[in-house]
Scaffold this motif. Structure first.
Motif, PDB file in Angstrom:
ATOM      1  N   ARG A   1       0.843  -1.192   0.000  1.00  0.00           N
ATOM      2  CA  ARG A   1       0.000   0.000   0.000  1.00  0.00           C
ATOM      3  C   ARG A   1       0.877   1.240   0.000  1.00  0.00           C
ATOM      4  N   VAL A   2       0.445   2.230  -0.746  1.00  0.00           N
ATOM      5  CA  VAL A   2       1.101   3.528  -0.756  1.00  0.00           C
ATOM      6  C   VAL A   2       0.372   4.370   0.281  1.00  0.00           C
ATOM      7  N   VAL A   3       1.066   4.724   1.346  1.00  0.00           N
ATOM      8  CA  VAL A   3       0.482   5.478   2.453  1.00  0.00           C
ATOM      9  C   VAL A   3       0.835   6.947   2.262  1.00  0.00           C
ATOM     10  N   TYR A   4      -0.205   7.798   2.261  1.00  0.00           N
ATOM     11  CA  TYR A   4       0.044   9.219   2.033  1.00  0.00           C
ATOM     12  C   TYR A   4      -0.840  10.080   2.912  1.00  0.00           C
ATOM     13  N   GLN A   5      -0.367  11.295   3.109  1.00  0.00           N
ATOM     14  CA  GLN A   5      -1.029  12.285   3.946  1.00  0.00           C
ATOM     15  C   GLN A   5      -1.386  13.476   3.069  1.00  0.00           C
ATOM     16  N   MET A   6      -2.512  14.092   3.343  1.00  0.00           N
ATOM     17  CA  MET A   6      -2.915  15.284   2.601  1.00  0.00           C
ATOM     18  C   MET A   6      -2.987  16.483   3.535  1.00  0.00           C
ATOM     19  N   THR A   7      -2.365  17.561   3.094  1.00  0.00           N
ATOM     20  CA  THR A   7      -2.424  18.829   3.806  1.00  0.00           C
ATOM     21  C   THR A   7      -2.648  19.906   2.761  1.00  0.00           C
TER      22      THR A   7
ATOM     23  N   VAL B   1       3.765  11.330   0.352  1.00  0.00           N
ATOM     24  CA  VAL B   1       3.866   9.870   0.455  1.00  0.00           C
ATOM     25  C   VAL B   1       4.807   9.583   1.609  1.00  0.00           C
ATOM     26  N   ILE B   2       4.260   8.941   2.660  1.00  0.00           N
ATOM     27  CA  ILE B   2       5.059   8.706   3.862  1.00  0.00           C
ATOM     28  C   ILE B   2       5.587   7.283   3.941  1.00  0.00           C
ATOM     29  N   GLY B   3       5.063   6.396   3.097  1.00  0.00           N
ATOM     30  CA  GLY B   3       5.565   5.027   3.120  1.00  0.00           C
ATOM     31  C   GLY B   3       4.959   4.173   2.033  1.00  0.00           C
ATOM     32  N   VAL B   4       5.663   3.109   1.701  1.00  0.00           N
ATOM     33  CA  VAL B   4       5.161   2.063   0.806  1.00  0.00           C
ATOM     34  C   VAL B   4       5.390   0.775   1.583  1.00  0.00           C
ATOM     35  N   LEU B   5       4.317   0.262   2.156  1.00  0.00           N
ATOM     36  CA  LEU B   5       4.435  -0.825   3.125  1.00  0.00           C
ATOM     37  C   LEU B   5       3.667  -2.063   2.700  1.00  0.00           C
ATOM     38  N   HIS B   6       4.194  -3.214   3.104  1.00  0.00           N
ATOM     39  CA  HIS B   6       3.511  -4.479   2.854  1.00  0.00           C
ATOM     40  C   HIS B   6       2.172  -4.451   3.580  1.00  0.00           C
ATOM     41  N   SER B   7       1.169  -5.014   2.958  1.00  0.00           N
ATOM     42  CA  SER B   7      -0.185  -4.977   3.535  1.00  0.00           C
ATOM     43  C   SER B   7      -0.286  -5.686   4.877  1.00  0.00           C
ATOM     44  N   ALA B   8       0.610  -6.629   5.135  1.00  0.00           N
ATOM     45  CA  ALA B   8       0.563  -7.363   6.396  1.00  0.00           C
ATOM     46  C   ALA B   8       1.225  -6.601   7.553  1.00  0.00           C
ATOM     47  N   ARG B   9       1.943  -5.524   7.239  1.00  0.00           N
ATOM     48  CA  ARG B   9       2.610  -4.766   8.309  1.00  0.00           C
ATOM     49  C   ARG B   9       1.592  -3.972   9.112  1.00  0.00           C
ATOM     50  N   HIS B  10       1.857  -3.866  10.376  1.00  0.00           N
ATOM     51  CA  HIS B  10       0.969  -3.162  11.298  1.00  0.00           C
ATOM     52  C   HIS B  10       1.010  -1.658  11.029  1.00  0.00           C
ATOM     53  N   ASP B  11      -0.085  -0.981  11.362  1.00  0.00           N
ATOM     54  CA  ASP B  11      -0.192   0.472  11.156  1.00  0.00           C
ATOM     55  C   ASP B  11       0.886   1.266  11.881  1.00  0.00           C
ATOM     56  N   ARG B  12       1.447   0.730  12.934  1.00  0.00           N
ATOM     57  CA  ARG B  12       2.443   1.484  13.698  1.00  0.00           C
ATOM     58  C   ARG B  12       3.659   1.862  12.838  1.00  0.00           C
TER      59      ARG B  12
END
Length: 100
Positions: free
Chosen positions: A71-77, A83-94
């Motif tokens: 998943r491509v994790v991003y923040q909007m302001t 884009v704050i991270g590209v993480l495996h779907s199984a990784r925890h939100d932390r």
């Protein structure tokens, strides 16, 4: 509205690390992964609100990749997509929460 796009160094490191892992498993797969991530990031400015909010207070959303379990994790302001991270779907939100 025109959105600006920023990719944090942590997200670039995530892409490189995962691409190397896939490349070690099968030649060419790492490039396929990197290309899919970059395509997903490239389309974010077209309609960044299309993806569900995952953390309301921090305005964090994510886009799932089609072929890979990432998943491509991003923040909007305002008009900035970060884009704050590209993480495996199984990784925890932390893993992305400490970056935002």
């Amino acid at each position: 509205m025109t959105y600006r796009l920023e990719i944090r160094p942590d997200a670039i490191a995530d892409i490189e690390e995962a691409a190397l892992w896939y490349e070690a498993r099968e030649p060419g797969l790492g490039s396929d992964f990197a290309n899919e991530v970059l395509q997903a990031i490239d389309i974010l400015p077209n309609n960044p609100l299309a993806y569900r909010i995952r953390h309301k207070r921090k305005n964090v959303r994510w886009k799932l990749l089609d072929r890979f379990p990432y998943r491509v994790v991003y923040q909007m302001t305002d008009d900035l997509i970060t884009v704050i991270g590209v993480l495996h779907s199984a990784r925890h939100d932390r893993h992305w929460r400490k970056r935002s």
